[in-house]
Design a protein around this motif. Structure first.
Motif, PDB file in Angstrom:
ATOM      1  N   MET A 171       0.850  -1.190   0.000  1.00  0.00           N
ATOM      2  CA  MET A 171       0.000   0.000   0.000  1.00  0.00           C
ATOM      3  C   MET A 171       0.887   1.242   0.000  1.00  0.00           C
ATOM      4  O   MET A 171       1.254   1.781   1.040  1.00  0.00           O
ATOM      5  CB  MET A 171      -0.926  -0.001   1.220  1.00  0.00           C
ATOM      6  N   LYS A 172       1.254   1.695  -1.167  1.00  0.00           N
ATOM      7  CA  LYS A 172       2.174   2.815  -1.320  1.00  0.00           C
ATOM      8  C   LYS A 172       1.470   4.133  -1.024  1.00  0.00           C
ATOM      9  O   LYS A 172       0.407   4.434  -1.563  1.00  0.00           O
ATOM     10  CB  LYS A 172       2.740   2.821  -2.736  1.00  0.00           C
ATOM     11  N   ASN A 173       2.101   4.970  -0.137  1.00  0.00           N
ATOM     12  CA  ASN A 173       1.600   6.306   0.197  1.00  0.00           C
ATOM     13  C   ASN A 173       0.174   6.289   0.734  1.00  0.00           C
ATOM     14  O   ASN A 173      -0.580   7.240   0.547  1.00  0.00           O
ATOM     15  CB  ASN A 173       1.688   7.229  -1.021  1.00  0.00           C
ATOM     16  N   THR A 174      -0.207   5.221   1.404  1.00  0.00           N
ATOM     17  CA  THR A 174      -1.533   5.127   2.010  1.00  0.00           C
ATOM     18  C   THR A 174      -1.457   5.516   3.477  1.00  0.00           C
ATOM     19  O   THR A 174      -0.530   5.118   4.194  1.00  0.00           O
ATOM     20  CB  THR A 174      -2.097   3.703   1.852  1.00  0.00           C
ATOM     21  N   ASN A 218      -3.478   1.854  -3.271  1.00  0.00           N
ATOM     22  CA  ASN A 218      -2.426   2.837  -3.091  1.00  0.00           C
ATOM     23  C   ASN A 218      -2.985   4.252  -2.934  1.00  0.00           C
ATOM     24  O   ASN A 218      -4.047   4.576  -3.471  1.00  0.00           O
ATOM     25  CB  ASN A 218      -1.471   2.821  -4.288  1.00  0.00           C
ATOM     26  N   CYS A 219      -2.238   5.085  -2.204  1.00  0.00           N
ATOM     27  CA  CYS A 219      -2.557   6.511  -2.059  1.00  0.00           C
ATOM     28  C   CYS A 219      -3.960   6.734  -1.504  1.00  0.00           C
ATOM     29  O   CYS A 219      -4.682   7.652  -1.916  1.00  0.00           O
ATOM     30  CB  CYS A 219      -2.389   7.233  -3.393  1.00  0.00           C
ATOM     31  N   ASN A 278      -7.555   2.686  -5.549  1.00  0.00           N
ATOM     32  CA  ASN A 278      -6.500   3.687  -5.398  1.00  0.00           C
ATOM     33  C   ASN A 278      -7.068   5.103  -5.252  1.00  0.00           C
ATOM     34  O   ASN A 278      -8.128   5.428  -5.805  1.00  0.00           O
ATOM     35  CB  ASN A 278      -5.568   3.649  -6.610  1.00  0.00           C
ATOM     36  N   ASN A 279      -6.350   5.930  -4.510  1.00  0.00           N
ATOM     37  CA  ASN A 279      -6.648   7.370  -4.401  1.00  0.00           C
ATOM     38  C   ASN A 279      -8.007   7.670  -3.789  1.00  0.00           C
ATOM     39  O   ASN A 279      -8.589   8.730  -4.030  1.00  0.00           O
ATOM     40  CB  ASN A 279      -6.547   8.045  -5.776  1.00  0.00           C
TER      41      ASN A 279
END
Length: 257
Positions: free
Chosen positions: A1-4, A20-21, A38-39
């Motif tokens: 989970m990148k940048n979460t 992610n994010c 995501n996002n």
């Protein structure tokens, strides 16, 4: 989970998949088996049930777009088995009702907006880019086609079908289709009702009731009394009568049968 970012006070159920994010603030509850793309932003005061799908770039629980909102603590409650597609925005409530509520098993298509203090029932389809102002009520099994704009405080009855590009400024009673510009009655929602296993006799009854309501030339009150006197009491008859009697905005106009 990148940048979460998941706040330590958020409550996340088992088997929740988070992309992610993603931002999940404090005082958020997410039920088990929910999928978050995501996002996505899920903001404080949001509750999401089980087995939901939240697609990319949705924003859930944002502050109301209402100048009367003064920061009071309010909520967004989303039930089970809902599909919320890309770029959907759903605002939480204001002091008026305190909560924006979404029932179970709804499909909310991409770019739709649901304003503060709205109440959406179960098994509804809300089309792409539908814009719903504050304090709108949508009853079960309603189908609102894409690019429809709905005025604040409007009520949409159960088992209705609203055509695309519609402008809803009056209440829409249950079991009917609406279309044209300005928006008006366009018949019974026969296809939707048959899918719900309404038989032909019941559909004929609904047609006859609405023929009186939309053709009576004197006034709506007289038409409702006529329906009450000429039709046996049934669940559907009473839902129509109660909806129209309780309408604050008034119902839309009809067409000739």
């Amino acid at each position: 989970m990148k940048n979460t970012f998941i706040h330590k006070q958020a409550v996340i159920g088992t088997n929740v998949n988070i992309g992610n994010c993603v931002t999940i603030e404090d005082d958020v509850i997410i039920g088990k088996n929910t999928q978050i793309g995501n996002n996505v932003s899920i903001l404080r005061g949001t509750r999401i049930g089980e087995n939901c799908q939240i697609h990319s770039n949705a924003v859930l629980g944002g502050i109301p777009q209402d100048l009367k909102y003064k920061g009071e603590y309010t909520f967004l409650e989303i039930g089970h088995n809902n599909i919320i597609r890309e770029f959907v925005t759903i605002n939480k409530g204001t002091i008026s009702k305190g909560t924006t509520s979404i029932g179970n098993s709804n499909l909310i298509m991409s770019n739709a907006h649901i304003g503060h203090d709205c109440a959406i029932g179960n098994n509804c389809i809300i089309g792409f880019s539908v814009g719903m102002a504050g304090e709108v009520t949508v009853e079960d099994w309603s189908n609102i086609s894409g690019l429809t704009a709905i005025h604040q405080f409007s009520s949409i009855g159960e088992n209705t079908m609203i055509s695309g590009l519609s402008r809803v400024v009056k209440d829409i009673p249950p079991y009917i289709m609406v279309a044209h510009e300005p928006l008006r009655f366009a018949g019974i929602n026969t296809v939707g009702l048959k899918r719900r296993e309404f038989d032909s006799c019941k559909i004929d009854e609904l047609k006859a009731i609405y023929k009186i309501i939309f053709q009576e030339k004197r006034n709506t009150k007289f038409a409702l009394e006529l329906v009450k006197s000429e039709f046996e009491q049934t669940l559907e008859r009473d839902k129509i009568l109660n909806f129209i009697c309780n309408s604050k905005r008034g119902i839309l106009k009809g067409i000739e049968f």
